[in-house]
Design a protein around this motif. Structure first.
Motif, PDB file in Angstrom:
ATOM      1  N   ARG A  64       0.845  -1.193   0.000  1.00 21.69           N
ATOM      2  CA  ARG A  64       0.000   0.000   0.000  1.00 21.69           C
ATOM      3  C   ARG A  64       0.880   1.243   0.000  1.00 21.69           C
ATOM      4  O   ARG A  64       1.777   1.382   0.844  1.00 21.69           O
ATOM      5  N   THR A  95      -3.497   4.730  -0.110  1.00 20.62           N
ATOM      6  CA  THR A  95      -4.343   5.557   0.751  1.00 20.62           C
ATOM      7  C   THR A  95      -3.990   7.008   0.482  1.00 20.62           C
ATOM      8  O   THR A  95      -2.814   7.376   0.507  1.00 20.62           O
ATOM      9  N   ARG A 115      -6.419  -0.654  -6.166  1.00 20.95           N
ATOM     10  CA  ARG A 115      -7.449  -0.171  -5.235  1.00 20.95           C
ATOM     11  C   ARG A 115      -7.009   1.127  -4.601  1.00 20.95           C
ATOM     12  O   ARG A 115      -5.808   1.344  -4.368  1.00 20.95           O
ATOM     13  N   THR A 117      -8.023   3.901  -1.252  1.00 22.97           N
ATOM     14  CA  THR A 117      -8.800   4.309  -0.085  1.00 22.97           C
ATOM     15  C   THR A 117      -8.630   5.815   0.017  1.00 22.97           C
ATOM     16  O   THR A 117      -7.500   6.311  -0.029  1.00 22.97           O
ATOM     17  N   SER A 119      -9.319   9.190   2.316  1.00 21.95           N
ATOM     18  CA  SER A 119      -9.680   9.640   3.657  1.00 21.95           C
ATOM     19  C   SER A 119     -10.646  10.815   3.549  1.00 21.95           C
ATOM     20  O   SER A 119     -10.385  11.767   2.816  1.00 21.95           O
ATOM     21  N   LYS A 155     -12.577   2.506  -1.131  1.00 19.12           N
ATOM     22  CA  LYS A 155     -12.960   2.644   0.276  1.00 19.12           C
ATOM     23  C   LYS A 155     -12.819   4.087   0.723  1.00 19.12           C
ATOM     24  O   LYS A 155     -12.026   4.856   0.160  1.00 19.12           O
ATOM     25  N   ASP A 157     -12.136   6.248   4.339  1.00 17.55           N
ATOM     26  CA  ASP A 157     -11.743   6.133   5.747  1.00 17.55           C
ATOM     27  C   ASP A 157     -12.076   7.426   6.476  1.00 17.55           C
ATOM     28  O   ASP A 157     -11.715   8.517   6.004  1.00 17.55           O
ATOM     29  N   ARG A 184     -15.228   3.056   6.161  1.00 21.11           N
ATOM     30  CA  ARG A 184     -14.748   2.485   7.426  1.00 21.11           C
ATOM     31  C   ARG A 184     -14.547   3.635   8.407  1.00 21.11           C
ATOM     32  O   ARG A 184     -13.880   4.626   8.078  1.00 21.11           O
TER      33      ARG A 184
END
Ligand code: SAM
Ligand code: SF4
Ligand code: SF4
Length: 338
Positions: A64, A95, A115, A117, A119, A155, A157, A184
């Motif tokens: 990641r 991320t 992928r 993510t 924030s 995703k 966060d 999440r």
């Protein structure tokens, strides 16, 4: 496969590609000034790729990219292209705070990023500016729109802080569902960098679930992703979401994560105060075998369970005082990645 003292494998490597950031989130970089890693110490893409090859040879199959803000690293797609050549890596992810995702998503995806993510702590512009010191909600939301198209199943966060954004939990669930992302909620952690942390500001997993159930109806448990920190749940309509109870119910016993800072220091825990410098041997002409032995030695001696140990601390305060952080950027969350 390399196992630590609790039989936890080294499977997961988080690469912080820069310690710099274009936001100043109050739970991560709340101070006005920071000590940055010297530019000449930051690993080149070739150096990162060589180290990644060694980690992969030892069993890492999840990578990641993180930071700081990874999208501030110049020419990041070129690094992704190199990392994507490690064919045993089954998960190559990033991320990001999303601000620069709009312009870079297509190139990253074409390079092999699987992928992302993003924030996102608030949907309110004034609050975003207050929480991050930058008026960047518009670009962040544009980045999320792009993520929804380029990286389906992305995703979100959200760090939940009482009295700051905990009144938006339900709005954020609606937002994620509308955009096809899985949200999440992360309990506020007292990691290095979180200099304003107080226990009273932590909203526990139990409370988060209660608030979601009050709004949406009964919540069912969902299947957990292997060694992932999030407990997953489903709304009555099947929408999945997660809660990362890193503060009230830490998951150290399953933790397979190593962290490499942008200047090549290996950390085996978010709470670790010391790491292993891999840059010096890398630049000093060490062989692959020698560097591999250093990594293996560190991992096999690993006994970290930082967040669990913090549970036993009475009267918890921020982990590291500002004066210490200012002398050692490696202790910062934005240096070792989240
Ligand atoms: N800049 C990128 C971002 O914000 O997504 C990547 C780096 S950031 C350090 C990675 C993650 O760490 C973010 O999701 C952030 O919310 C989380 N984080 C930072 N400080 C935290 C804290 N005190 N408690 C819980 N999560 C935190
Ligand atoms: Fe916020 Fe991520 Fe930057 Fe930390 S590194 S200040 S969490 S955007
Ligand atoms: Fe892993 Fe350390 Fe976090 Fe525990 S506190 S889950 S050992 S990084």
């Amino acid at each position: 496969m390399v196992l630590d003292t609790f039989q936890r494998p080294l499977r997961n490597l988080r690469l912080s590609v820069t310690d710099r950031c274009n936001l100043r989130c109050q739970y991560c970089m709340p101070e006005a000034e920071y000590a940055w890693l010297p530019k000449q110490d930051v690993l080149t893409f070739e150096e990162i790729d060589r180290l990644v090859g060694l980690f992969v040879g030892l069993g890492v199959d999840k990578l990641r990219l993180t930071g700081g803000e990874p999208l501030l690293r110049t020419n990041l797609p070129a690094l992704v292209t190199a990392l994507a050549r490690h064919t045993t890596v089954r998960d190559l992810a990033m991320t990001t705070n999303g601000i620069l995702l709009g312009p870079f998503a297509a190139a990253l995806n074409a390079a092999g990023l699987k992928r992302v993510t993003v924030s996102l702590d608030t949907l309110q512009r004034e609050r975003f500016t207050k929480m991050t010191r930058q008026d960047e909600l518009v670009r962040t939301l544009a980045g999320i729109d792009t993520a929804a198209q380029t990286f389906p199943g992305f995703k979100l966060d959200t760090v939940v802080i009482r009295g700051v954004n905990d009144d938006e939990i339900v709005d954020l669930v609606h937002f994620a569902r509308r955009h096809g992302g899985e949200i999440r909620f992360i309990e506020y952690m007292d990691v290095g960098g979180a200099t304003g942390w107080t226990a009273a500001q932590v909203v526990s997993r139990a409370e988060i679930l209660e608030r979601i159930a009050d709004a949406f109806g009964p919540i069912a448990p969902a299947e957990k992703e292997t060694a992932a920190p999030a407990d997953r749940f489903r709304l009555p309509d099947g929408t999945p979401f997660g809660v990362i109870a890193s503060t009230t119910a830490p998951f150290c016993r399953d933790c397979d994560r190593a962290r490499l800072t942008a200047d090549g220091v290996l950390y085996t825990c978010l709470y670790a105060t010391r790491g292993l410098d891999l840059r010096a041997p890398l630049r000093g002409g060490a062989s692959d075998d020698e560097i591999r032995a250093l990594i293996t030695g560190t991992w096999t001696a690993r006994a970290d369970r930082g967040a669990e140990m913090r549970l036993g601390v009475p009267d918890r305060r921020p982990l590291i005082p500002v004066s210490t952080l200012k002398r050692n950027p490696h202790l910062e969350m934005h240096t070792r990645g989240g």
